[in-house]
Design a protein around this motif. Structure first.
Motif, PDB file in Angstrom:
ATOM      1  N   UNK A  27      37.255  39.068  44.691  1.00 38.39           N
ATOM      2  CA  UNK A  27      36.528  37.833  45.027  1.00 38.39           C
ATOM      3  C   UNK A  27      37.415  36.613  44.811  1.00 38.39           C
ATOM      4  N   UNK A  28      38.189  36.607  43.725  1.00 35.77           N
ATOM      5  CA  UNK A  28      39.105  35.499  43.447  1.00 35.77           C
ATOM      6  C   UNK A  28      40.162  35.377  44.536  1.00 35.77           C
ATOM      7  N   UNK A  29      40.761  36.500  44.914  1.00 34.41           N
ATOM      8  CA  UNK A  29      41.807  36.483  45.938  1.00 34.41           C
ATOM      9  C   UNK A  29      41.251  36.053  47.292  1.00 34.41           C
ATOM     10  N   UNK A  30      40.056  36.509  47.614  1.00 32.72           N
ATOM     11  CA  UNK A  30      39.433  36.125  48.884  1.00 32.72           C
ATOM     12  C   UNK A  30      39.123  34.628  48.923  1.00 32.72           C
ATOM     13  N   UNK A  31      38.682  34.097  47.794  1.00 32.58           N
ATOM     14  CA  UNK A  31      38.361  32.668  47.733  1.00 32.58           C
ATOM     15  C   UNK A  31      39.626  31.829  47.900  1.00 32.58           C
ATOM     16  N   UNK A  32      40.672  32.179  47.171  1.00 33.97           N
ATOM     17  CA  UNK A  32      41.906  31.388  47.231  1.00 33.97           C
ATOM     18  C   UNK A  32      42.612  31.582  48.574  1.00 33.97           C
ATOM     19  N   UNK A  33      42.605  32.806  49.070  1.00 34.11           N
ATOM     20  CA  UNK A  33      43.143  33.055  50.404  1.00 34.11           C
ATOM     21  C   UNK A  33      44.645  32.917  50.531  1.00 34.11           C
ATOM     22  N   UNK A  34      45.363  33.179  49.454  1.00 34.10           N
ATOM     23  CA  UNK A  34      46.826  33.099  49.479  1.00 34.10           C
ATOM     24  C   UNK A  34      47.432  34.426  49.051  1.00 34.10           C
ATOM     25  N   UNK A  35      48.691  34.630  49.448  1.00 34.90           N
ATOM     26  CA  UNK A  35      49.431  35.758  48.904  1.00 34.90           C
ATOM     27  C   UNK A  35      49.552  35.571  47.394  1.00 34.90           C
ATOM     28  N   UNK A  36      49.503  36.664  46.657  1.00 39.30           N
ATOM     29  CA  UNK A  36      49.507  36.584  45.191  1.00 39.30           C
ATOM     30  C   UNK A  36      50.709  35.815  44.667  1.00 39.30           C
TER      31      UNK A  36
END
Length: 270
Positions: A27-36
């Protein structure tokens, strides 16, 4: 699920922990929408702001999960820096919750089906965590109904003991249990149970039984700990639920204010 996340989740023994951590990080990665590799602290601060309507304990759990993930990537040289190092989690406010008495818990059983009655009995008899109950195996019960060895959330093992009343209720449930997987308690489709569905069951039973409290899987564990503490002392309660720290056990004890008041009033000073 990406490879980095797979590596991180494999560090945890508990299937429940892997599921919760996986959904939080995704959910965090989807919200931020950037490569790690491109995530900055400001991105994490903005993500944190989306959690403000959640309970403080839930916010802290999610933030600490994200921090653990990014620290894992940094420690394993996947990231050049740990951008979450100074990301703060909110202070947890432990608000008093309604205590579910043994009588109230038993009243829920009167409105439940065979599976629900057996599960409540196991909760009240052993104080197991919900994931421990979900992971119980049918063959383990059949081989030795009175004693079962469970794997805890930290990957260790502990022994629980089932009384005759609980064993009878489980055997009644087994007469209608659906085939499908090797868990002791399964869904109507024979698949593993979920925490969410069980919580929904208790909400419905509480409404039918006229119990006007917020009843969850954890409510029964609190009832169990409180009962042991009241009848046998806090140290016995700590041992019964296998807590490493007695301070953790104290957090579970509810509704003993009158007991304390009566003890103090009964003290003789002359």
């Amino acid at each position: 699920m990406n490879t980095y996340l797979d590596l991180f989740l494999n560090e945890y023994e508990s299937a429940g922990t892997r599921k919760n951590y996986g959904s939080t990080i995704t959910a965090m990665l989807n919200y931020i929408g950037k490569d790690i590799h491109n995530i900055e602290k400001i991105d994490l601060v903005e993500y944190k702001s989306t959690l403000k309507n959640l309970a403080s304990a839930t916010q802290a759990q999610k933030i600490n999960c994200v921090k653990s993930y990014l620290r894992f990537l940094y420690d394993n040289d996947i990231l050049d820096s740990n951008v979450a190092e100074k990301l703060s989690a909110p202070r947890v406010e432990n608000k008093p919750k309604d205590a579910l008495t043994v009588d109230e818990a038993i009243s829920l059983m009167g409105y439940g089906n065979k599976r629900e009655r057996a599960i409540i009995a196991v909760f009240l008899n052993t104080g197991v965590r919900v994931q421990e109950l979900i992971d119980m195996k049918l063959n383990d019960f059949l081989e030795c109904p009175t004693e079962m060895v469970l794997k805890t959330k930290r990957g260790k093992y502990r022994r629980i003991y089932l009384n005759n009343d609980t064993i009878v209720l489980i055997k009644e449930y087994l007469k209608v249990r659906k085939e499908g997987c090797d868990n002791l308690f399964v869904s109507n489709q024979g698949t593993p149970l979920s925490e969410e569905n069980l919580n929904g069951s208790w909400k419905k039973l509480a409404s039918k039984a006229g119990v006007h409290k917020h009843v969850t899987n954890h409510s029964f564990r609190s009832t169990y700990v409180t009962t042991i503490a009241r009848e046998h002392g806090i140290l016995m309660a700590q041992m019964a639920v296998n807590h490493a720290n007695i301070a953790t056990t104290k957090l579970y004890v509810r509704g003993m204010e009158d007991d304390v008041k009566n003890v103090i009033k009964g003290l003789k000073v002359c």
